[in-house]
Design an enzyme around this catalytic site. Structure first.
Site, short mmCIF file in Angstrom:
data_model
loop_
_atom_site.label_atom_id
_atom_site.label_comp_id
_atom_site.label_asym_id
_atom_site.label_seq_id
_atom_site.Cartn_x
_atom_site.Cartn_y
_atom_site.Cartn_z
N SER A 91 42.03 5.03 11.46
CA SER A 91 42.45 5.46 10.12
C SER A 91 42.72 4.25 9.24
O SER A 91 43.11 3.18 9.72
CB SER A 91 43.75 6.28 10.28
OG SER A 91 44.40 6.41 9.04
N TYR A 120 52.76 7.54 14.54
CA TYR A 120 51.36 7.95 14.45
C TYR A 120 50.47 6.75 14.10
O TYR A 120 49.49 6.47 14.76
CB TYR A 120 51.17 9.07 13.40
CG TYR A 120 49.76 9.17 12.88
CD1 TYR A 120 48.77 9.77 13.65
CD2 TYR A 120 49.41 8.61 11.65
CE1 TYR A 120 47.46 9.82 13.20
CE2 TYR A 120 48.11 8.65 11.20
CZ TYR A 120 47.14 9.26 11.97
OH TYR A 120 45.86 9.29 11.52
N LYS A 156 47.39 4.38 16.30
CA LYS A 156 46.03 4.00 15.89
C LYS A 156 45.85 2.49 16.08
O LYS A 156 44.83 2.03 16.57
CB LYS A 156 45.76 4.40 14.44
CG LYS A 156 45.69 5.91 14.22
CD LYS A 156 44.56 6.55 15.01
CE LYS A 156 44.57 8.07 14.97
NZ LYS A 156 43.66 8.72 15.91
C1 UD1 Z 1 48.27 10.58 5.89
C2 UD1 Z 1 48.33 9.34 6.75
C3 UD1 Z 1 46.96 9.07 7.32
C4 UD1 Z 1 46.51 10.25 8.09
C5 UD1 Z 1 46.48 11.46 7.17
C6 UD1 Z 1 46.08 12.70 7.96
C7 UD1 Z 1 49.76 7.41 6.32
C8 UD1 Z 1 50.15 6.36 5.34
N1 UD1 Z 1 48.79 8.23 5.93
O1 UD1 Z 1 47.46 10.23 4.76
O2 UD1 Z 1 47.00 7.96 8.16
O3 UD1 Z 1 45.28 9.99 8.64
O4 UD1 Z 1 47.77 11.65 6.60
O5 UD1 Z 1 47.14 13.36 8.51
O6 UD1 Z 1 50.28 7.49 7.38
N2 UD1 Z 1 50.54 14.76 -1.74
C9 UD1 Z 1 51.19 15.46 -2.73
N3 UD1 Z 1 51.64 16.73 -2.45
C10 UD1 Z 1 51.47 17.31 -1.23
C11 UD1 Z 1 50.79 16.58 -0.21
C12 UD1 Z 1 50.35 15.31 -0.51
O7 UD1 Z 1 51.37 14.99 -3.85
O8 UD1 Z 1 51.93 18.44 -1.03
C13 UD1 Z 1 50.02 13.42 -2.05
C14 UD1 Z 1 50.65 12.33 -1.18
O9 UD1 Z 1 51.82 11.85 -1.76
C15 UD1 Z 1 49.52 11.31 -1.15
C16 UD1 Z 1 48.23 12.13 -1.28
O10 UD1 Z 1 48.64 13.40 -1.79
O11 UD1 Z 1 49.63 10.47 -2.27
C17 UD1 Z 1 47.52 12.34 0.04
O12 UD1 Z 1 48.44 12.82 1.01
P1 UD1 Z 1 48.00 13.34 2.45
O13 UD1 Z 1 46.94 14.35 2.31
O14 UD1 Z 1 49.25 13.74 3.19
O15 UD1 Z 1 47.33 12.06 3.13
P2 UD1 Z 1 47.88 10.56 3.29
O16 UD1 Z 1 49.36 10.50 3.19
O17 UD1 Z 1 47.07 9.70 2.39
#
Ligand code: UD1
Length: 344
Positions: free
Chosen positions: A127, A152, A156
């Site tokens: 990742s 997690y 990785k």
């Molecule tokens: C996270 C993990 C990544 C992992 C992936 C899959 C980290 C830093 N990142 O990615 O390694 O492979 O999950 O599980 O550990 N968001 C919102 N509202 C929501 C959900 C998300 O605004 O309800 C935003 C988050 O703040 C982020 C973006 O959407 O900025 C993506 O979030 P998400 O889909 O959870 O993925 P990552 O955090 O990038």
């Protein structure tokens, strides 16, 4: 038949899409999955799309006896794609040992058995989390590895080190490490997709569940980041594009198209999109509104990260080609299919 491939975690989200592409490319697939975060019906979806039902073994990869039995009963496994892992960042903070056991013991078991059964290579799901908050974007494979912010993420990093050390020790195997950015979307047939357990933590499943009315409103975690619209930026890559990269990487490894015994590739589009831009894309592509509100930042979030996929583009000859709007439509069609089937 091109060869026999063991896909661990093959009924999961990225695993199932990869099984489809492997079968389409002529590989015979054996899946092992403990169904802890997936469903046996995924096999029906794979069969509908490809016309072939993969061999399925329900077992846990941390169980060395079960894995040994699988290798005995399915001789001639040429390669492995290892998806079997726990992946919820928040849960990993609550249950670190579960994450270290599941993710690391699984990998060690596979690596130990490979030479015994003449399995040549392993593709490992890593990742972009290994880069942490990168010093600059886009991120290439030589960017520094930052201290993991969750168990997690640490699994990785440690997994990459275990593979590297094992190969450097002279083990008779090869490996490709693939660092995914943010995989999203579903198969265009809507026969397979992401099936989150409980309340989704990731953006897209939460967004599609909000759009269909399961959740009242999507919370956007922060609009005060140092980005053009203030929300976080990610590199959202279509899951079918991502699955295809696995087939290309596997082929390169097994057919010795590279001299290297270990290669690392970033898998992303090269384009960073903000959370708010993604919501816009979804609304534009589907015509469905997503009620959302800005809330505070989520602890541990990276501000901005997107890939430099040049190495994968040039060396693998692979490129992410699906537009974000098509990807959003596929995610929505999958959500509609789940509703039609009465699943959610
Ligand atoms: C996270 C993990 C990544 C992992 C992936 C899959 C980290 C830093 N990142 O990615 O390694 O492979 O999950 O599980 O550990 N968001 C919102 N509202 C929501 C959900 C998300 O605004 O309800 C935003 C988050 O703040 C982020 C973006 O959407 O900025 C993506 O979030 P998400 O889909 O959870 O993925 P990552 O955090 O990038």
């Amino acid at each position: 038949m091109k060869g026999k491939i063991l896909v661990t975690g093959g009924t999961g989200y990225i695993g199932s899409h990869t099984v489809v592409e492997l079968q389409n490319a002529g590989y015979e697939v054996v899946i092992i999955d403990n169904l802890s975060n997936s469903n046996i019906e995924v096999l029906d979806g794979i069969e509908k799309i490809t016309g072939v039902r993969p061999i399925f073994v329900k077992a846990d990869c941390t169980d060395i006896n079960a894995l040994t039995k699988l290798f005995e009963e399915n001789p001639g496994i040429n390669g492995i794609i290892n998806f079997a892992a726990s992946k919820a960042v928040g849960e990993s903070v609550q249950k670190p040992l579960l994450y270290y056991r599941n993710n690391l013991v699984t990998l060690i078991n596979l690596l130990e058995l490979m030479p015994k059964y003449g399995t040549k290579g392993i593709v490992f799901s890593s990742s972009c989390t290994v880069y942490g908050e990168p010093d600059k974007n886009p991120v290439d494979e030589n960017a520094p590895i930052k201290k993991a912010t969750s168990p997690y993420g640490n699994t990785k990093q440690i997994s990459e080190e275990i593979i590297t050390d094992y190969i450097h020790s002279g083990a008779p195997i090869k490996s490709v490490i693939l660092r995914y950015f943010n995989p999203v979307g579903a198969h265009p047939s809507a026969e397979i997709g992401e099936l989150p357990n409980g309340v989704p933590q990731n953006l897209i499943p939460y967004l599609t569940q909000t759009a269909i009315g399961i959740r009242k409103e999507l919370s956007v975690f922060g609009n005060d980041y140092n980005t053009p619209d203030g929300s976080c930026i990610r590199d959202f890559i279509n899951v079918v594009d991502l699955a295809k990269a696995h087939v290309t990487a596997l082929e390169r490894m097994l057919e010795d198209k590279s001299e290297e015994t270990l290669e690392i590739f970033n898998l992303g589009t090269g384009v960073g999109l903000s959370v708010l831009e993604l919501i816009n894309s979804f609304e534009r592509a589907t015509g469905v509104k997503v009620p959302h509100k800005i809330v505070g930042r989520r602890s541990g979030d990276i501000e901005k990260v997107w890939a430099d996929p040049a190495k994968a583009n040039n060396v693998l000859g692979w490129k992410a080609t699906t537009s974000i709007d098509d990807t959003m439509r596929s995610a929505w069609n999958w959500q509609l299919k789940l509703r039609e089937r009465g699943i959610m």
